[in-house]
Enzyme design. Sequence first.
Site, PDB file in Angstrom:
ATOM      1  N   ARG A  46       0.859  -1.182   0.000  1.00  0.00           N
ATOM      2  CA  ARG A  46       0.000   0.000   0.000  1.00  0.00           C
ATOM      3  C   ARG A  46       0.894   1.231   0.000  1.00  0.00           C
ATOM      4  O   ARG A  46       2.110   1.123   0.093  1.00  0.00           O
ATOM      5  CB  ARG A  46      -0.984   0.023   1.178  1.00  0.00           C
ATOM      6  CG  ARG A  46      -0.649  -0.727   2.430  1.00  0.00           C
ATOM      7  CD  ARG A  46       0.515  -0.153   3.198  1.00  0.00           C
ATOM      8  NE  ARG A  46       0.340   1.269   3.467  1.00  0.00           N
ATOM      9  CZ  ARG A  46       1.327   2.115   3.662  1.00  0.00           C
ATOM     10  NH1 ARG A  46       2.589   1.713   3.601  1.00  0.00           N
ATOM     11  NH2 ARG A  46       1.101   3.381   3.903  1.00  0.00           N
ATOM     12  N   GLY A  47       0.275   2.382  -0.165  1.00  0.00           N
ATOM     13  CA  GLY A  47       1.036   3.603  -0.382  1.00  0.00           C
ATOM     14  C   GLY A  47       1.079   3.883  -1.867  1.00  0.00           C
ATOM     15  O   GLY A  47       1.421   3.003  -2.669  1.00  0.00           O
ATOM     16  N   ALA A  48       0.709   5.101  -2.258  1.00  0.00           N
ATOM     17  CA  ALA A  48       0.513   5.403  -3.683  1.00  0.00           C
ATOM     18  C   ALA A  48       1.712   5.049  -4.566  1.00  0.00           C
ATOM     19  O   ALA A  48       1.556   4.369  -5.588  1.00  0.00           O
ATOM     20  CB  ALA A  48       0.122   6.873  -3.851  1.00  0.00           C
ATOM     21  N   ARG A  89      -7.704  -0.281  -6.535  1.00  0.00           N
ATOM     22  CA  ARG A  89      -7.884   0.799  -5.558  1.00  0.00           C
ATOM     23  C   ARG A  89      -8.064   2.114  -6.318  1.00  0.00           C
ATOM     24  O   ARG A  89      -7.179   2.500  -7.077  1.00  0.00           O
ATOM     25  CB  ARG A  89      -6.710   0.870  -4.584  1.00  0.00           C
ATOM     26  CG  ARG A  89      -6.478  -0.443  -3.851  1.00  0.00           C
ATOM     27  CD  ARG A  89      -5.717  -0.277  -2.572  1.00  0.00           C
ATOM     28  NE  ARG A  89      -6.375   0.587  -1.617  1.00  0.00           N
ATOM     29  CZ  ARG A  89      -5.749   1.098  -0.552  1.00  0.00           C
ATOM     30  NH1 ARG A  89      -4.474   0.825  -0.354  1.00  0.00           N
ATOM     31  NH2 ARG A  89      -6.394   1.885   0.287  1.00  0.00           N
ATOM     32  N   GLN A 196      -1.576   2.018  10.268  1.00  0.00           N
ATOM     33  CA  GLN A 196      -0.323   2.112   9.510  1.00  0.00           C
ATOM     34  C   GLN A 196       0.754   2.862  10.281  1.00  0.00           C
ATOM     35  O   GLN A 196       1.943   2.573  10.135  1.00  0.00           O
ATOM     36  CB  GLN A 196      -0.565   2.800   8.156  1.00  0.00           C
ATOM     37  CG  GLN A 196      -1.393   1.995   7.177  1.00  0.00           C
ATOM     38  CD  GLN A 196      -2.846   2.440   7.186  1.00  0.00           C
ATOM     39  OE1 GLN A 196      -3.378   2.804   8.237  1.00  0.00           O
ATOM     40  NE2 GLN A 196      -3.484   2.414   6.038  1.00  0.00           N
ATOM     41  N   ASP A 237      -1.976  10.622  -1.804  1.00  0.00           N
ATOM     42  CA  ASP A 237      -2.402   9.630  -2.789  1.00  0.00           C
ATOM     43  C   ASP A 237      -2.875  10.268  -4.084  1.00  0.00           C
ATOM     44  O   ASP A 237      -2.833   9.640  -5.136  1.00  0.00           O
ATOM     45  CB  ASP A 237      -3.508   8.755  -2.201  1.00  0.00           C
ATOM     46  CG  ASP A 237      -2.952   7.752  -1.209  1.00  0.00           C
ATOM     47  OD1 ASP A 237      -2.791   6.577  -1.584  1.00  0.00           O
ATOM     48  OD2 ASP A 237      -2.647   8.138  -0.065  1.00  0.00           O
ATOM     49  N   ASN A 247      -5.310  12.068   1.096  1.00  0.00           N
ATOM     50  CA  ASN A 247      -4.358  11.219   1.814  1.00  0.00           C
ATOM     51  C   ASN A 247      -5.155  10.378   2.802  1.00  0.00           C
ATOM     52  O   ASN A 247      -6.383  10.462   2.877  1.00  0.00           O
ATOM     53  CB  ASN A 247      -3.297  12.074   2.516  1.00  0.00           C
ATOM     54  CG  ASN A 247      -2.129  11.235   3.028  1.00  0.00           C
ATOM     55  OD1 ASN A 247      -1.564  10.431   2.288  1.00  0.00           O
ATOM     56  ND2 ASN A 247      -1.772  11.395   4.287  1.00  0.00           N
ATOM     57  N   LYS A 248      -4.471   9.561   3.555  1.00  0.00           N
ATOM     58  CA  LYS A 248      -5.130   8.633   4.469  1.00  0.00           C
ATOM     59  C   LYS A 248      -6.141   9.346   5.361  1.00  0.00           C
ATOM     60  O   LYS A 248      -5.907  10.450   5.827  1.00  0.00           O
ATOM     61  CB  LYS A 248      -4.078   7.926   5.324  1.00  0.00           C
ATOM     62  CG  LYS A 248      -4.617   6.844   6.247  1.00  0.00           C
ATOM     63  CD  LYS A 248      -5.482   5.827   5.518  1.00  0.00           C
ATOM     64  CE  LYS A 248      -4.770   5.173   4.350  1.00  0.00           C
ATOM     65  NZ  LYS A 248      -5.671   4.333   3.533  1.00  0.00           N
TER      66      LYS A 248
END
Length: 346
Positions: A46-48, A89, A196, A237, A247-248
Amino acid sequence: MSFRTIEWRDDSVIMIDQTRLPGEEVYNTYTDFKAVAEAIRGMVIRGAPAIGVAAAMGIALGARDIIADTHESFFRQLENVCDVMARTRPTAVNLFWAIERMKRVAEAGRDKPLDGIRQLLKEEAIRVEEEDLTICRNIGKWGATLIPEGATVLTHCNAGGLATAGYGTALGVIRAAHEAGKKIQVFADETRPWLQGARLTAWELVKEGIPATLISDNMAGFFMSRGEITCCVVGADRIAANGDTANKIGTYSVAVLAKENNIPFYVAAPISTLDLSLCDGGKIPIEERPAEEVTCIRGVDIAPAGVRVRNPAFDVTPARYISAIITENGIVRGDYRAGLRRIAGN
């Protein structure tokens, strides 16, 4: 770095399984594109930026396994591979950036034999990973100039080596400041519901020997109000043309608190995270994830059965709360619409 987030090895894709951290450092091997797509969807990776690398490698695997007698058949099946990746996603624009990049490479090699196109795609996927490492180091160098000696930096979610090919965006800034000899420390929000910050960011910081303090998400304002936070640095993201940043989930809250307490709030992200086709953040698609991620932790129910749940994975921070956007090409402040186009070369 003492770990690898993702790499191409022996015609397979190797990923650290982020769902198993921090308890176990396990590396999974993927040999087909559908498994890579499921790893993205299931947040094994995960993570763009890391998602972009994984998508490129997944497409290379898919191309390798296509059985076709003609270029027409090959490209039709390659489009299906890309569609599978695109459905994993929806929010991280790096995913779609990587897919389009791989499509362009395949199209540019259309006059080659099919094995030649497969080789081009493999080489491009490896290049995406290598470029990401360089890009993140450059983001770190620019961003480190904003981190003063003795700073306490608050970060949210994980925008470190685990969210990229191996160095990090927001944590890349922190890592670069640390490598430059600055005595800094980090406050990491735990970042519900996937934790996370607690599971991944804290793990990276401890592994790197960077002083770190873990806090729950609802403590950030308390420490800001007491003057214990110097600045905030987060990843992204997707960034719209006006600087609005997805973002998250929870990032927006941190940004508002930072503004209220006169604390600089920085976003660190590669140019590939910019989506200049969107005029503002209201057009960014927000992924909703399963209710179980909120009601259960590691298989243990923490909420009553039958309760309604909302679980957006991201929120959008309006540009007015962002002090600067740090990219590999430099730092943008103020007029984001003009500055982002300039720094992206548009």
